[in-house]
Design an enzyme around this catalytic site. Structure first.
Site, PDB file in Angstrom:
ATOM      1  N   ASP A 188       2.070   1.983   3.838  1.00 32.14           N
ATOM      2  CA  ASP A 188       1.040   2.924   4.050  1.00 32.14           C
ATOM      3  C   ASP A 188       1.873   4.447   3.465  1.00 32.14           C
ATOM      4  O   ASP A 188       1.389   5.601   4.065  1.00 32.14           O
ATOM      5  CB  ASP A 188       0.418   3.107   5.177  1.00 32.14           C
ATOM      6  CG  ASP A 188      -0.888   3.777   4.931  1.00 32.14           C
ATOM      7  OD1 ASP A 188      -1.125   4.226   3.649  1.00 32.14           O
ATOM      8  OD2 ASP A 188      -1.749   4.046   5.816  1.00 32.14           O
ATOM      9  N   HIS A 219      -2.469  -3.187   4.902  1.00 31.54           N
ATOM     10  CA  HIS A 219      -1.753  -2.387   5.691  1.00 31.54           C
ATOM     11  C   HIS A 219      -2.486  -2.319   7.239  1.00 31.54           C
ATOM     12  O   HIS A 219      -3.224  -1.278   7.553  1.00 31.54           O
ATOM     13  CB  HIS A 219      -1.781  -0.837   5.108  1.00 31.54           C
ATOM     14  CG  HIS A 219      -2.814  -0.156   4.717  1.00 31.54           C
ATOM     15  ND1 HIS A 219      -3.971  -0.857   4.005  1.00 31.54           N
ATOM     16  CD2 HIS A 219      -3.468   0.952   5.068  1.00 31.54           C
ATOM     17  CE1 HIS A 219      -4.907   0.112   3.713  1.00 31.54           C
ATOM     18  NE2 HIS A 219      -4.539   1.190   4.347  1.00 31.54           N
ATOM     19  N   GLU A 270      -9.012   1.463  -2.908  1.00 34.90           N
ATOM     20  CA  GLU A 270      -9.008   1.457  -1.180  1.00 34.90           C
ATOM     21  C   GLU A 270     -10.294   1.832  -1.009  1.00 34.90           C
ATOM     22  O   GLU A 270     -10.578   3.207  -0.717  1.00 34.90           O
ATOM     23  CB  GLU A 270      -7.935   2.401  -0.652  1.00 34.90           C
ATOM     24  CG  GLU A 270      -7.833   2.405   0.756  1.00 34.90           C
ATOM     25  CD  GLU A 270      -6.784   3.355   1.247  1.00 34.90           C
ATOM     26  OE1 GLU A 270      -6.301   2.850   2.655  1.00 34.90           O
ATOM     27  OE2 GLU A 270      -6.157   3.933   0.884  1.00 34.90           O
ATOM     28  N   ASP A 276       0.312   5.528  -1.178  1.00 32.37           N
ATOM     29  CA  ASP A 276      -0.764   6.541  -1.638  1.00 32.37           C
ATOM     30  C   ASP A 276      -0.132   7.566  -2.523  1.00 32.37           C
ATOM     31  O   ASP A 276      -0.582   8.556  -2.602  1.00 32.37           O
ATOM     32  CB  ASP A 276      -1.370   6.944  -0.419  1.00 32.37           C
ATOM     33  CG  ASP A 276      -2.470   6.101   0.255  1.00 32.37           C
ATOM     34  OD1 ASP A 276      -3.563   5.989  -0.585  1.00 32.37           O
ATOM     35  OD2 ASP A 276      -2.295   5.762   1.334  1.00 32.37           O
ATOM     36  N   HIS A 316       0.658  -1.229  -0.057  1.00 25.85           N
ATOM     37  CA  HIS A 316      -0.037  -0.056  -0.233  1.00 25.85           C
ATOM     38  C   HIS A 316       0.753   1.201   0.122  1.00 25.85           C
ATOM     39  O   HIS A 316       1.694   1.388   0.931  1.00 25.85           O
ATOM     40  CB  HIS A 316      -0.766  -0.044   1.268  1.00 25.85           C
ATOM     41  CG  HIS A 316      -1.986   0.978   1.045  1.00 25.85           C
ATOM     42  ND1 HIS A 316      -3.268   0.781   0.743  1.00 25.85           N
ATOM     43  CD2 HIS A 316      -2.000   2.158   1.464  1.00 25.85           C
ATOM     44  CE1 HIS A 316      -4.106   1.559   0.734  1.00 25.85           C
ATOM     45  NE2 HIS A 316      -3.386   2.446   1.025  1.00 25.85           N
ATOM     46  N   HIS A 334     -13.286   1.842   3.585  1.00 25.52           N
ATOM     47  CA  HIS A 334     -12.451   2.966   4.097  1.00 25.52           C
ATOM     48  C   HIS A 334     -12.701   3.373   5.499  1.00 25.52           C
ATOM     49  O   HIS A 334     -13.152   2.509   6.184  1.00 25.52           O
ATOM     50  CB  HIS A 334     -12.183   3.975   3.213  1.00 25.52           C
ATOM     51  CG  HIS A 334     -10.891   4.807   3.335  1.00 25.52           C
ATOM     52  ND1 HIS A 334     -10.882   5.809   4.155  1.00 25.52           N
ATOM     53  CD2 HIS A 334      -9.436   4.433   3.453  1.00 25.52           C
ATOM     54  CE1 HIS A 334      -9.706   6.355   4.287  1.00 25.52           C
ATOM     55  NE2 HIS A 334      -8.750   5.437   4.085  1.00 25.52           N
ATOM     56  N   HIS A 341      -9.176  -1.774   7.232  1.00 26.34           N
ATOM     57  CA  HIS A 341     -10.257  -0.831   7.531  1.00 26.34           C
ATOM     58  C   HIS A 341     -11.486  -1.498   7.609  1.00 26.34           C
ATOM     59  O   HIS A 341     -12.635  -0.714   8.076  1.00 26.34           O
ATOM     60  CB  HIS A 341     -10.258  -0.226   6.106  1.00 26.34           C
ATOM     61  CG  HIS A 341      -9.405   1.094   5.968  1.00 26.34           C
ATOM     62  ND1 HIS A 341      -9.297   2.187   6.722  1.00 26.34           N
ATOM     63  CD2 HIS A 341      -8.260   1.151   5.156  1.00 26.34           C
ATOM     64  CE1 HIS A 341      -8.399   3.049   6.347  1.00 26.34           C
ATOM     65  NE2 HIS A 341      -7.815   2.287   5.479  1.00 26.34           N
TER      66      HIS A 341
END
Length: 422
Positions: free
Chosen positions: A349, A241, A152, A50, A48, A179, A220
């Site tokens: 992450d 993650h 995600e 971003d 993961h 999420h 999540h």
């Protein structure tokens, strides 16, 4: 005699060949150098990152307006640091916030996928699209970073299996089901109870993901959702993650009983670097800060400005404790003790977090974690499983399940308004 002569000749040939063949270089004893040698042998697959969202925020989605070949101090990620960190494969998160819903979320997710494709087009010597385990290994062998795509949040598909299938055609190979908030067909770990796990349509989403070969990511999601997915799925699942709840009591982490089910399922938990999910001290500090914010907001005459000033003063008087690379390794230790080495991966992450552990400041620092595992006596073969071998196995298992299901099932025509009565 003739057979004996042939045997002796063959043995002599083998001996000469072995003597002439270059011996494999011995592994370095120094932990950091040994870590780098292991990264050179097996692709580090991070679950993961971003960066696409940061490019959307800070460069208005224009990949060509920034140069990832140069240092990007506003990001955790750029090409020089990816190379220094010896990253072999990356799941790029095509995150969009839960404030976006419906068609807006679907459009924004497509724009995020476009960012990944533009990155690959601009830097073809660095990035290579990968949608299968074989393609990951081929990219790594070619000296490129295998680039995979993960959604995600199930809000991105707007409760449409057709949208799910189209995202798969675009290269998406996992979807985090929720999420930070519930969606109509699945509950989040950080929201109140909605449908109580997966709805009937949510279960059909999992079946269709199995058929496609798209991995279900349970980071999540609520405990009830985790249980429902593990009840329904016929393919391995992943946590891209998340870390151990026993080590840090954050709701985003995974309890030991769910870890046990994960091992039965054959999935992987990719240990994250988010400080509040790694350090219990850091997590509790965040709880106290939120309590202080609520108290400030409840004061007569409070304003947004007065709350912000009060929190700034509180932060100055109460510095946040720092998580460390050793604590990340502690989570790996615990998970290994509970379910074994075959179900652990890494999901940093980066560029989705604002603070980082000491020793894991950006994507250049992965070898620090590997060196910590070397110091703790992990076997080279086990470290290579954590780096990426376990994820490659999960990908291949999911591909095999999909190939089997596609022989018996066509695309699902299920609709949420029919299955869930909406």
């Amino acid at each position: 005699m003739h057979s004996l002569a042939l045997l002796l000749t063959g043995l002599c040939f083998i001996a000469v060949t072995a003597a002439c063949s270059p011996a494999e270089e011995p592994m370095p004893e120094d932990p950091v150098e040994r870590a780098k040698a292991l990264h050179a042998k097996a692709p580090l697959i991070d679950g993961h990152n971003d960066l696409p969202w940061q490019i959307r925020r800070k460069a208005n989605r224009d990949v060509w307006s920034i140069d990832l070949d140069r240092s990007q101090p506003d990001f955790h990620t750029d090409i020089p640091r990816l190379r220094e960190g010896m990253v072999g494969a990356q799941f790029w998160s095509v995150y969009v916030p839960v404030s976006m819903q419906g068609k807006e979320a679907t459009r924004a997710t497509m724009e995020a996928i476009d960012i990944v494709y533009e990155m690959i087009e601009r830097y073809p010597d660095t990035f290579q699209l990968a949608t299968t385990a074989d393609e990951v290994e081929a990219a790594f062998a070619a000296g490129r970073i295998a680039s995979m795509i993960g959604i995600e949040g199930g809000h991105s598909i707007d409760s449409s299996l057709g949208a799910l299938r189209m995202f798969h055609k675009l290269g998406v190979r996992y979807m985090t089901l929720t999420h930070s908030r519930n969606i109509p067909w699945a509950d989040s770990a950080t929201d109140t109870v909605g449908v109580g796990g997966l709805s009937e349509f949510g279960k059909e989403v999992i079946r269709e993901m199995n058929r496609l070969g798209m991995l279900a990511d349970l980071s999540h999601v609520s405990l009830a959702t985790m249980g429902d997915v593990l009840d329904v799925t016929t393919a391995p699942v992943i946590f891209t993650h998340s870390s151990s709840y026993a080590m840090c009591n954050h709701v985003r982490n995974v309890p030991d009983d769910v870890l046990a089910r994960l091992a039965e399922n054959g999935g992987v938990i990719m240990v994250t670097f988010v400080p509040g999910y790694i350090s219990e001290e850091t997590r509790l500090h965040g709880v106290k800060r939120n309590e202080e914010r609520e108290a400030l907001a409840a004061m007569p005459g409070s304003t947004d400005e007065s709350v912000a000033e009060g929190i700034a003063a509180w932060n100055e008087a109460n510095p946040t404790p720092r998580a460390t690379v050793a604590q990340v390794a502690d989570h790996i230790d615990h998970i290994r003790q509970v379910i074994g080495i075959d179900y652990i991966g890494i999901g940093g992450d980066y560029d989705g977090i604002t603070t980082v552990p000491v020793g894991l400041e950006d994507v250049s620092t992965y070898p620090n974690l590997t060196a910590e595992l070397v110091l703790r006596g992990y076997a080279d073969e086990d470290i290579m499983k954590i780096l990426g071998g376990n994820v490659l196995r999960v990908m291949r298992d999911a591909e095999a399940v999909a190939a089997r299901l596609q022989q018996d099932r066509h695309a699902s025509g299920a609709r949420i308004e029919v299955l869930d009565g909406e």
